[in-house]
Write a protein that holds these residues in place. Structure first.
Motif, PDB file in Angstrom:
ATOM      1  N   VAL A 152       0.867  -1.193  -0.048  1.00  0.00           N
ATOM      2  CA  VAL A 152       0.125   0.277  -0.146  1.00  0.00           C
ATOM      3  C   VAL A 152       0.979   1.249   0.107  1.00  0.00           C
ATOM      4  CG1 VAL A 152      -1.671   1.352   1.225  1.00  0.00           C
ATOM      5  CG2 VAL A 152      -1.929  -1.028   1.295  1.00  0.00           C
ATOM      6  N   GLY A 158      -3.617   3.759  -0.686  1.00  0.00           N
ATOM      7  CA  GLY A 158      -4.419   3.608   0.650  1.00  0.00           C
ATOM      8  C   GLY A 158      -4.593   5.141   1.370  1.00  0.00           C
ATOM      9  N   PRO A 217      -6.139   0.198   1.928  1.00  0.00           N
ATOM     10  CA  PRO A 217      -6.586   0.297   0.181  1.00  0.00           C
ATOM     11  C   PRO A 217      -7.822   1.163   0.130  1.00  0.00           C
ATOM     12  CG  PRO A 217      -5.905  -1.768   0.587  1.00  0.00           C
ATOM     13  CD  PRO A 217      -5.983  -1.549   2.002  1.00  0.00           C
ATOM     14  N   TYR A 251     -10.564  -0.069  -5.641  1.00  0.00           N
ATOM     15  CA  TYR A 251      -9.007   0.127  -5.808  1.00  0.00           C
ATOM     16  C   TYR A 251      -8.518   0.673  -6.873  1.00  0.00           C
ATOM     17  CZ  TYR A 251      -9.930  -3.997  -2.618  1.00  0.00           C
ATOM     18  OH  TYR A 251     -10.224  -4.765  -1.696  1.00  0.00           O
ATOM     19  N   GLU A 252      -7.466   1.257  -6.615  1.00  0.00           N
ATOM     20  CA  GLU A 252      -6.411   1.962  -7.697  1.00  0.00           C
ATOM     21  C   GLU A 252      -5.191   1.630  -7.517  1.00  0.00           C
ATOM     22  OE1 GLU A 252      -5.384   6.447  -9.384  1.00  0.00           O
ATOM     23  OE2 GLU A 252      -6.755   6.017  -7.547  1.00  0.00           O
ATOM     24  N   SER A 253      -4.430   0.767  -8.493  1.00  0.00           N
ATOM     25  CA  SER A 253      -3.456   0.086  -8.424  1.00  0.00           C
ATOM     26  C   SER A 253      -2.261   0.908  -9.210  1.00  0.00           C
ATOM     27  CB  SER A 253      -3.291  -1.319  -9.162  1.00  0.00           C
ATOM     28  OG  SER A 253      -4.222  -2.078  -8.485  1.00  0.00           O
ATOM     29  N   MET A 260     -11.295   2.727  -1.710  1.00  0.00           N
ATOM     30  CA  MET A 260     -12.275   1.950  -2.632  1.00  0.00           C
ATOM     31  C   MET A 260     -12.861   2.987  -3.566  1.00  0.00           C
ATOM     32  SD  MET A 260     -12.029  -1.498  -1.700  1.00  0.00           S
ATOM     33  CE  MET A 260     -13.605  -1.934  -2.371  1.00  0.00           C
ATOM     34  N   PHE A 282      -1.561  -1.055  -3.965  1.00  0.00           N
ATOM     35  CA  PHE A 282      -2.742  -0.183  -3.930  1.00  0.00           C
ATOM     36  C   PHE A 282      -2.516   1.256  -3.151  1.00  0.00           C
ATOM     37  CE2 PHE A 282      -4.751  -4.616  -3.642  1.00  0.00           C
ATOM     38  CZ  PHE A 282      -5.524  -4.660  -4.612  1.00  0.00           C
TER      39      PHE A 282
END
Length: 394
Positions: free
Chosen positions: A119, A152, A158, A162-164, A160, A150
């Motif tokens: 994160v 955070g 993380p 999710y963003e990677s 919501m 992710f």
């Protein structure tokens, strides 16, 4: 020192590389001599920026080189296939980062993994970063690593939805977990765990995964070469699938070498057994077909990019299906080969069984899971856009 691509190295030192297969397995990572051969071969430069000694080669040259290396030693081929792709991605990132990595030594390796096992917490000028990742192939010989994470909140949870992101970190900022790579195959890859604890990462070392996958990162970086117009999930799996196909070729070579003078318990030579020879020949054809499918597929995708046309979702999905199917087809052929090798083929001093184990370990990688991608591919052929969970690796 800049190293140019030199395919003659694999011819001149090929048997030497083959001889290190067991040593690499015993060591649990590539030995220094193997790393030296890979560096001299230039495989890690094939997709690298020309500014740092790379060639931006056609991806088929990269695939064929990985296949060749893997046919000599599966672990070396796997590391070449994984680490060799990273310069392609890094060329899309900030020039400042590229200079940090390759400015003093353009032979520097960068490992991964991409799975979001950490994160990042936004802070002034960058992020605070924590996580624990598995499967960092070749990490002992790398000075940097690309890690998935992710984004955070302030508490490290993380956000919501999710963003990677992909995060690039220097060797001083992470710990390699020794004795974390005790597996049945590809033991010589040294794909160990890495840990990061609350490290600051400047913003320019981080890229948004969705932007990378969509091609936005390449467009924003002004990269217009065909190689940079190829989707991430068309190129990244190429190194892994090529390694699996090359491992299958290595198994076939070891089997034929073993069978040439082998006597069966019935007193006949193996070469006089028409049923065994038929089965092995059929397996050889399957491996050759797998090789052809992988190379033809990436050539078609490259040609589409070179012509300035968009690579459609259907072409991407069907291309991924082709890669996956090639890997499964090649490993099934290795199973046939092993079953015709007799009990001695399973002795630990026989390279056939090592190639067999390496092949199955390579097939177990997430990139070779068939279900969702096969489903996505047939939906695109029906004119239906697949849902996100099926198209995640397309």
């Amino acid at each position: 020192m800049t190293t140019t691509v030199n395919s003659d190295v694999l011819t001149e030192r090929g048997e030497e590389l083959r001889s290190y297969g067991q040593a690499n397995e015993d060591l649990g990572k590539l030995n220094d001599a193997t790393v030296d051969i890979l560096r001299q071969s230039g495989v890690m430069k094939l997709l690298a920026p020309v500014e740092y000694g790379g060639t931006r080669a056609h991806p088929t040259e990269f695939a064929e080189t990985v296949m060749k290396i893997a046919s000599l030693d599966g672990a070396a081929g796997w590391v070449a296939g994984v680490v060799g792709v990273h310069p392609w991605e890094l060329e899309l990132m900030a020039p400042k980062l590229q200079e940090e990595i390759w400015g003093a030594d353009d032979n520097t390796w960068v490992s991964s993994p991409y799975a979001p096992m950490g994160v990042v917490i936004p802070t002034d000028g960058g992020y605070r970063f924590t996580g624990h990742w598995q499967f960092s192939s070749g990490t002992d010989h790398a000075q940097w690593v690309i890690l998935g994470a992710f984004i955070g909140d302030a508490e490290g949870k993380p956000l919501m939805p999710y963003e990677s992101v992909h995060v690039v970190v220097p060797r001083a900022d992470y710990t390699i977990v020794e004795d974390s790579w005790d597996v049945v195959g590809l033991r010589g890859t040294g794909s160990k765990d890495v840990i990061i604890k609350d490290v600051f990462v400047p913003e320019y070392r981080v890229i948004n995964q969705a932007d990378l996958f969509s091609g936005k990162v390449a467009r924003d970086a002004g990269k217009t070469d065909p190689i940079h117009r190829i989707p991430f999930y068309s190129l990244f799996p190429l190194g892994l699938t090529s390694a699996v196909v090359g491992i299958a070729e290595g198994a076939l070579h070891a089997h034929l070498d073993y069978q040439r003078d082998r006597m069966q318990v019935n007193g006949f030579k193996s070469v006089e057994d028409p049923y065994s020879m038929y089965a092995v020949s059929e397996a050889a054809g399957e491996i050759r077909a797998s090789r052809s499918a992988v190379l033809d597929n990436i050539s078609r995708i490259y040609d589409t990019a070179a012509a300035g046309r968009e690579i459609s979702l259907e072409q991407r999905a069907v291309g991924r299906r082709t890669q996956i199917q090639a890997a499964w087809r090649a490993v099934a052929a290795v199973d046939t080969i092993l079953s015709r090798s007799g009990g001695n083929g399973l002795r630990m001093n026989n390279p056939i069984q090592r190639f067999w184990r390496d092949a199955h370990m390579g097939l177990a990688h997430a990139i070779h899971v068939p279900g969702p991608t096969y489903h996505a591919a047939v939906l695109t052929e029906l004119g239906v856009e697949p849902p996100a969970n099926l198209a995640a690796m397309v």
